[in-house]
Every structure is written in structure tokens, then in C-alpha cells.
Design a protein around this motif. Structure first.
Motif, mmCIF file in Angstrom:
data_model
loop_
_atom_site.group_PDB
_atom_site.id
_atom_site.type_symbol
_atom_site.label_atom_id
_atom_site.label_comp_id
_atom_site.label_asym_id
_atom_site.label_seq_id
_atom_site.Cartn_x
_atom_site.Cartn_y
_atom_site.Cartn_z
ATOM 1 N N ILE A 129 5.307 15.102 -24.995
ATOM 2 C CA ILE A 129 4.989 13.788 -24.487
ATOM 3 C C ILE A 129 5.064 14.748 -22.449
ATOM 4 C CG2 ILE A 129 6.812 12.488 -22.468
ATOM 5 C CD1 ILE A 129 8.864 13.094 -24.298
ATOM 6 N N ILE A 130 3.741 14.289 -22.203
ATOM 7 C CA ILE A 130 2.759 14.264 -21.439
ATOM 8 C C ILE A 130 2.853 13.362 -20.002
ATOM 9 C CG2 ILE A 130 0.703 15.168 -20.428
ATOM 10 C CD1 ILE A 130 0.091 15.183 -23.220
ATOM 11 N N HIS A 131 4.018 14.190 -18.684
ATOM 12 C CA HIS A 131 4.421 12.912 -18.208
ATOM 13 C C HIS A 131 3.265 12.158 -17.409
ATOM 14 C CE1 HIS A 131 5.957 10.564 -14.218
ATOM 15 N NE2 HIS A 131 7.538 10.701 -15.027
ATOM 16 N N SER A 132 1.449 12.750 -17.024
ATOM 17 C CA SER A 132 0.988 12.263 -16.677
ATOM 18 C C SER A 132 1.060 12.008 -14.962
ATOM 19 C CB SER A 132 -0.049 11.589 -17.540
ATOM 20 O OG SER A 132 0.277 10.817 -17.383
ATOM 21 N N ASP A 133 2.132 11.777 -14.338
ATOM 22 C CA ASP A 133 2.601 10.995 -13.555
ATOM 23 C C ASP A 133 3.525 11.513 -12.426
ATOM 24 O OD1 ASP A 133 2.800 7.194 -11.622
ATOM 25 O OD2 ASP A 133 1.571 9.464 -10.974
ATOM 26 N N LEU A 134 3.424 13.148 -12.448
ATOM 27 C CA LEU A 134 4.987 13.693 -11.483
ATOM 28 C C LEU A 134 4.579 13.746 -10.382
ATOM 29 C CD1 LEU A 134 5.501 16.760 -14.145
ATOM 30 C CD2 LEU A 134 6.602 14.887 -13.655
ATOM 31 N N LYS A 135 5.393 13.334 -9.738
ATOM 32 C CA LYS A 135 5.931 13.594 -7.845
ATOM 33 C C LYS A 135 7.201 13.480 -7.660
ATOM 34 C CE LYS A 135 5.550 8.526 -8.827
ATOM 35 N NZ LYS A 135 5.096 8.745 -10.510
ATOM 36 N N PRO A 136 6.893 14.127 -6.977
ATOM 37 C CA PRO A 136 8.425 14.632 -6.132
ATOM 38 C C PRO A 136 10.442 13.393 -6.469
ATOM 39 C CG PRO A 136 6.869 15.493 -4.661
ATOM 40 C CD PRO A 136 6.795 14.300 -5.752
ATOM 41 N N ALA A 137 9.370 11.837 -6.331
ATOM 42 C CA ALA A 137 10.053 11.217 -6.808
ATOM 43 C C ALA A 137 10.760 11.059 -8.276
ATOM 44 C CB ALA A 137 10.046 9.836 -6.419
ATOM 45 N N ASN A 138 10.060 11.607 -9.295
ATOM 46 C CA ASN A 138 10.441 11.200 -10.133
ATOM 47 C C ASN A 138 11.642 12.357 -10.580
ATOM 48 O OD1 ASN A 138 7.254 10.766 -11.130
ATOM 49 N ND2 ASN A 138 8.889 9.823 -12.193
ATOM 50 N N PHE A 139 11.527 13.418 -9.284
ATOM 51 C CA PHE A 139 13.217 14.636 -9.645
ATOM 52 C C PHE A 139 14.355 13.884 -8.564
ATOM 53 C CE2 PHE A 139 10.590 17.675 -12.480
ATOM 54 C CZ PHE A 139 9.132 16.907 -11.770
ATOM 55 N N VAL A 140 15.442 14.545 -9.170
ATOM 56 C CA VAL A 140 16.464 13.778 -8.293
ATOM 57 C C VAL A 140 17.571 15.448 -8.483
ATOM 58 C CG1 VAL A 140 18.162 12.894 -9.879
ATOM 59 C CG2 VAL A 140 18.066 12.217 -7.566
ATOM 60 N N LEU A 141 17.882 15.690 -7.136
ATOM 61 C CA LEU A 141 19.071 16.817 -6.981
ATOM 62 C C LEU A 141 20.384 16.597 -7.215
ATOM 63 C CD1 LEU A 141 17.631 17.751 -3.301
ATOM 64 C CD2 LEU A 141 17.731 19.051 -5.347
ATOM 65 N N VAL A 142 20.796 17.297 -7.985
ATOM 66 C CA VAL A 142 22.026 17.277 -8.871
ATOM 67 C C VAL A 142 22.767 18.131 -8.269
ATOM 68 C CG1 VAL A 142 23.502 15.889 -11.091
ATOM 69 C CG2 VAL A 142 21.031 15.469 -10.189
ATOM 70 N N ASN A 143 24.238 18.306 -7.494
ATOM 71 C CA ASN A 143 24.415 19.360 -7.675
ATOM 72 C C ASN A 143 23.557 20.789 -7.456
ATOM 73 O OD1 ASN A 143 27.006 17.561 -7.400
ATOM 74 N ND2 ASN A 143 26.824 17.844 -9.256
ATOM 75 N N GLY A 144 23.045 20.978 -6.196
ATOM 76 C CA GLY A 144 22.011 21.900 -6.110
ATOM 77 C C GLY A 144 20.832 22.080 -7.528
ATOM 78 N N SER A 145 21.118 21.163 -8.279
ATOM 79 C CA SER A 145 19.968 21.234 -9.470
ATOM 80 C C SER A 145 18.711 20.519 -9.901
ATOM 81 C CB SER A 145 19.984 22.551 -10.480
ATOM 82 O OG SER A 145 20.189 21.030 -11.401
ATOM 83 N N VAL A 146 17.580 20.725 -9.522
ATOM 84 C CA VAL A 146 16.739 19.291 -9.963
ATOM 85 C C VAL A 146 17.279 18.787 -10.983
ATOM 86 C CG1 VAL A 146 14.370 18.968 -9.867
ATOM 87 C CG2 VAL A 146 15.162 19.933 -7.823
ATOM 88 N N LYS A 147 16.931 17.605 -11.343
ATOM 89 C CA LYS A 147 16.243 17.352 -12.753
ATOM 90 C C LYS A 147 15.184 16.391 -12.976
ATOM 91 C CE LYS A 147 21.580 18.281 -13.921
ATOM 92 N NZ LYS A 147 22.109 18.446 -15.378
ATOM 93 N N LEU A 148 14.441 16.113 -14.169
ATOM 94 C CA LEU A 148 13.741 15.027 -13.997
ATOM 95 C C LEU A 148 14.363 13.443 -14.243
ATOM 96 C CD1 LEU A 148 10.311 14.129 -14.313
ATOM 97 C CD2 LEU A 148 11.396 15.305 -16.579
ATOM 98 N N ILE A 149 13.862 12.553 -13.522
ATOM 99 C CA ILE A 149 14.868 11.327 -14.192
ATOM 100 C C ILE A 149 13.547 10.572 -14.967
ATOM 101 C CG2 ILE A 149 16.448 11.384 -12.240
ATOM 102 C CD1 ILE A 149 14.385 9.775 -11.024
ATOM 103 N N ASP A 150 12.586 10.362 -15.200
ATOM 104 C CA ASP A 150 11.507 9.890 -16.010
ATOM 105 C C ASP A 150 10.857 9.978 -16.758
ATOM 106 O OD1 ASP A 150 10.243 8.197 -13.481
ATOM 107 O OD2 ASP A 150 9.142 9.040 -14.851
ATOM 108 N N PHE A 151 9.748 9.858 -18.001
ATOM 109 C CA PHE A 151 9.196 10.563 -18.687
ATOM 110 C C PHE A 151 7.170 10.171 -18.223
ATOM 111 C CE2 PHE A 151 12.586 12.693 -20.131
ATOM 112 C CZ PHE A 151 13.281 13.097 -20.923
ATOM 113 N N GLY A 152 7.859 8.450 -17.477
ATOM 114 C CA GLY A 152 6.325 8.633 -17.446
ATOM 115 C C GLY A 152 5.842 7.769 -18.781
ATOM 116 N N ILE A 153 6.973 7.668 -19.704
ATOM 117 C CA ILE A 153 6.708 6.807 -20.770
ATOM 118 C C ILE A 153 6.316 5.280 -20.870
ATOM 119 C CG2 ILE A 153 7.195 5.718 -22.986
ATOM 120 C CD1 ILE A 153 7.826 8.486 -23.243
ATOM 121 N N ALA A 154 7.753 4.741 -19.877
ATOM 122 C CA ALA A 154 8.094 2.815 -19.732
ATOM 123 C C ALA A 154 7.060 3.024 -18.136
ATOM 124 C CB ALA A 154 9.735 2.920 -19.101
ATOM 125 N N ASN A 155 6.210 1.371 -18.879
ATOM 126 C CA ASN A 155 5.624 0.330 -17.830
ATOM 127 C C ASN A 155 6.511 0.236 -16.445
ATOM 128 O OD1 ASN A 155 4.380 0.519 -19.659
ATOM 129 N ND2 ASN A 155 4.002 -1.408 -20.133
#
Ligand code: 1PF
Length: 279
Positions: A129-155
Motif C-alpha cells: 500500500i502506498i498512501h501518496s497523500d500523507l500529511k499530519p492530519a493522517n496521524f493521531v496522538l494516542v497516549n503519547g504515541s503517533v498512529k496512522l488513521i487511514d491508508f489513502g485508499i478510500a476516496n
């Protein structure tokens, strides 16, 4: 209070976290007062291709749960002809809001979050999977660590301008890699081909640049066309003001190389000296 029922379980809606054209994200509580995020997508206006893209994103998100803690947790989902509900882990803050509020980032936070982002993107790349539209809003802080919330697949369903999607940076060019702009291989009208993993490295480099210098590499260029030209123009030097962390400076300069073939790879970033020791 409004409630949502997913697979027979009832959730109380606390607030709306964000919204797009036909997708909404809520903060909810279950019967044990456990906090979750619920992503609701209205499929009534969606065409078959969009529905397919959402099902594809859910399948991948569901599968990749097993491979990394830096991928947001998907606990359950419900898909019907008219809507999708996704029951997900709820974060405290998206990285875009966090960056906007906190201009300065401590070297420790920056290095830790960088490691998290690399692990998340390495995980999706290793599954094709290549996201191809990564930006800060695709990541969320959860208890001090950063997680990716989407893969840029869904329109990303076109948000209505009134929506607070401005927080989700839909349509920002600031993180777009040069090769995506120059991508002459895609016919007009066809979605830009997700040419290669190096595009995600450029976008991640722009995020790290913002965590280092408080702005994205081309933020000072407000005219969107001029910005696109600057991104692809090899004679337009990207500024790297000197900093004490020389390893970080090297990471930034290696990610923001306009030629994707010469750009550092994600694997090399994971082995880079910047990540080998704590500041
Ligand atoms: C501006 N204000 C917003 C609420 C809050 O930040 C968030 C809280 C939780 C989250 C989230 N957790 N799990 C999530 C699972 C999926 C999607 C999610 O967001 C989607 C979209 C929400 C708008 C910002 C971009 C991400 C998810 C995300 C932002 C505080 C700042």
C-alpha cells in the motif's frame, strides 16, 4: 444523547470529531464508559467505485492491525448498502492540530513520533500500500504515541466547504512530492498513479521539516501554482537552517531530494543514525 448501534452494541455520542462530505467521525462511549471513535460514512450518494474503495480500506486496516501498534485500532465495523460504521481507537489529538498549537517540538517528542510514523508507513508499504497523500492530519496522538488513521485508499469524499474538514488538510499541496506533480504517466482524468514508495518518504520529510522548523518547506509560497512550480523546480533551493542535531539535518536533506531515485528509502530511514540513539 444520540446513540449509534454497531453489531448490536450501543454507543453514546459525545461529540463530532471531524466531518467530510458524507463521512463523519464521532467520539463515543460504550456501556463500560470506554472511549471510541466511530467513523460513519453515508453511502447513499456514493458510486460503486467509492463503495469499493471504502471496503478495500477497511479490509487492509483490519488486516494490518496484526502488524503494528502504530496503525489505529479497528475493533469492529458494519457495512450496509446505505452506510458504513467503523468502531476505532480514539486518539487525543490529530498531529496537524498538535503541530499548529505547539509550533516548537522537543527533540525527544520529534524523534519518538518520527519513529512511530516510519513504522506505520513501513507497515503499509510492506503490504503493497502506498498512501501518496500523507500529511499530519493522517496521524493521531494516542497516549503519547503517533498512529496512522487511514491508508489513502478510500476516496476522500469531497467535503462541503462549510465542514470543519479544514482540520484534516484535505487538498493541501504542501506535502506533495515533485514526481506526483510531474507524473506524466497518468492520462487526464485518471487518478494520479501512486508511482512509488519514495513519494511517501517525501511527504514524511515535509512533516519532519515542519516538526523541526515550524513550517513546511514551501509554506512561504502562498500562490498554489507558484508552490507547485517551486516543488518541482530543482533550481529552487529548499532551505535547511543549521541545527545542532546533525543527524536530523541529514534525514531532512535525504528525504527532500526531488529525484525519487536518489531519495533515501524508508528502510534506510529506519536504519539511520538519527534513530539509533536518544538525543
Ligand atoms: C480539531 N480537533 C479535532 C478533534 C480532536 O482531534 C482528534 C481526536 C481523535 C481523532 C481520531 N481518533 N481516532 C480516529 C479514527 C479515525 C479518524 C479520526 O479523526 C479523523 C479526523 C478528525 C478531524 C481532524 C483530522 C482527523 C480519529 C482525530 C482527531 C481535537 C482537535
Amino acid at each position: 444523547n444520540e446513540t449509534i448501534t454497531i453489531k448490536g452494541k450501543q454507543f453514546i455520542i459525545l461529540k463530532m470529531i471531524g466531518r467530510g462530505g458524507s463521512s463523519k467521525v464521532y467520539q463515543v462511549l460504550d456501556h463500560k464508559n470506554q472511549l471510541f471513535a466511530v467513523k460513519y460514512v453515508n453511502l447513499e450518494e456514493a458510486d460503486a467505485q467509492t463503495v469499493e474503495s471504502y471496503k478495500n480500506e477497511i479490509q487492509h486496516l483490519n488486516h494490518l492491525q496484526l502488524y503494528s501498534d502504530q496503525i489505529i485500532k479497528l475493533y469492529d465495523y458494519e457495512i450496509t448498502n446505505s452506510y458504513i460504521y467503523m468502531l476505532m481507537e480514539c486518539g487525543n489529538l490529530d498531529l496537524n492540530t498538535w503541530l499548529r498549537n505547539r509550533k516548537t517540538v522537543t527533540p525527544l517528542d520529534r524523534k519518538f513520533y518520527w519513529r512511530n510514523m516510519l513504522e506505520a508507513v513501513h507497515t503499509i508499504h510492506s503490504h503493497g500500500i502506498i498512501h501518496s497523500d500523507l500529511k499530519p492530519a493522517n496521524f493521531v496522538l494516542v497516549n503519547g504515541s503517533v498512529k496512522l488513521i487511514d491508508f489513502g485508499i478510500a476516496n476522500t469524499i469531497q467535503p462541503d466547504v462549510t465542514s470543519i474538514m479544514k482540520d484534516s488538510q484535505v487538498g493541501t499541496l504542501s506535502y506533495m512530492p515533485p514526481e506526483a506533480i510531474k507524473d506524466t504517466s497518468s492520462q487526464p482524468g485518471q487518478s494520479r498513479s501512486k508511482i512509488c514508495t519514495k513519494g511517501d518518504v517525501w511527504s514524511l520529510g515535509c512533516i519532519l521539516y515542519c516538526m523541526t522548523y515550524g513550517k513546511t518547506p514551501f509554506q512561504s509560497i502562498t500562490n498554489q501554482i507558484a508552490k507547485l512550480h517551486a516543488i518541482i523546480d530543482t533550481s529552487h533551493p529548499i532551505e535547511f537552517p543549521d541545527i545542532s542535531e546533525k543527524d536530523l539535518l541529514d534525514v531532512l536533506k535525504s528525504c527532500l531530494v526531488r529525484n525519487p531515485r536518489e531519495r533515501i528509502s524508508l528502510k534506510e530511514l529506519l536504519d539511520h543514525p538519527y534513530l539509533q540513539h536518544s538525543p
